[in-house]
Design a protein around this motif. Structure first.
Motif, PDB file in Angstrom:
ATOM      1  N   GLY A 102       0.806  -1.188  -0.077  1.00 27.45           N
ATOM      2  CA  GLY A 102      -0.007  -0.145   0.036  1.00 27.45           C
ATOM      3  C   GLY A 102       0.892   1.128   0.058  1.00 27.45           C
ATOM      4  O   GLY A 102       2.021   1.141  -0.130  1.00 27.45           O
TER       5      GLY A 102
ATOM      6  N   ARG B  79      -2.964   9.799   4.629  1.00 31.68           N
ATOM      7  CA  ARG B  79      -3.786   8.999   3.954  1.00 31.68           C
ATOM      8  C   ARG B  79      -3.250   7.636   3.966  1.00 31.68           C
ATOM      9  O   ARG B  79      -2.157   7.552   3.554  1.00 31.68           O
ATOM     10  CB  ARG B  79      -4.273   9.428   2.744  1.00 31.68           C
TER      11      ARG B  79
ATOM     12  N   ASP C 289      -3.660   3.892   1.568  1.00 32.54           N
ATOM     13  CA  ASP C 289      -4.296   3.469   0.678  1.00 32.54           C
ATOM     14  C   ASP C 289      -3.790   1.884   0.583  1.00 32.54           C
ATOM     15  O   ASP C 289      -2.343   1.664   0.400  1.00 32.54           O
ATOM     16  CB  ASP C 289      -3.981   3.886  -0.772  1.00 32.54           C
TER      17      ASP C 289
END
Length: 172
Positions: free
Chosen positions: A97, A127, A129
């Motif tokens: 990720g 963030r 992901d």
């Protein structure tokens, strides 16, 4: 760079920021990739040996790392390593990720153009992901514990008591 050079370099920037406050608002960013096999996060600094210097928005030429970038890179690195460690500890399947941090700065503050403009980041966004087949509740737990145990995140969330000291070497 001496004082006169610095002032000459910064003068047009300061004038611009007085006339166009929005021009002083810049978003910095750092990115990292979670290691697929190890508890690690690779953060690209673009430099093997990091030399810190002025950001171009304060008169730098862009050849040295900005300390704001370095702070975001440290956050990304710590959050990535913590996420990988927590995933490993919980047995959450995590193939990889990315972790991204963005921070908003108003350079009028650090240049002393406006006393109303803050010195430092006004906002930082982190963030994740994630490449995972984990259930939503597992991902929620993973992120909650990553936030809880990430040293840099917690230090920014609840600032440490800071102090400054100095020592002068006479005759040098």
């Amino acid at each position: 760079m001496d004082r006169a050079q610095l002032q000459a370099t910064q003068k047009p920037l300061k004038e611009r920021y007085r006339e166009e406050p929005a021009a002083a608002l810049i978003t910095l960013r750092a990115d990292g990739n979670l290691d697929e096999e190890h508890i690690a996060c690779k953060v690209d600094t673009g430099r093997a040996l990091v030399e810190a210097g002025l950001h171009p928005a304060t008169g730098g030429d862009g050849s040295a790392a900005c300390s704001g970038d370095m702070l975001l890179e440290a956050l990304v690195a710590c959050a990535g390593v913590t996420c990988r460690a927590v995933a490993t500890a919980l047995g959450v399947p995590l193939r990889g990720g990315t972790v991204t941090a963005e921070g908003d700065l108003d350079f009028r503050g650090t240049l002393g153009v406006s006393k109303e403009a803050p010195v430092g980041f006004a906002a930082i966004r982190l963030r994740f992901d994630l490449d995972t087949d984990a259930a939503a509740d597992q991902v929620a737990t993973l992120l909650k514990l990553t936030e809880r145990y990430c040293v840099i995140y917690q230090t920014l969330q609840r600032p440490a008591n800071l102090s400054v000291s100095h020592h002068v070497q006479p005759g040098r």
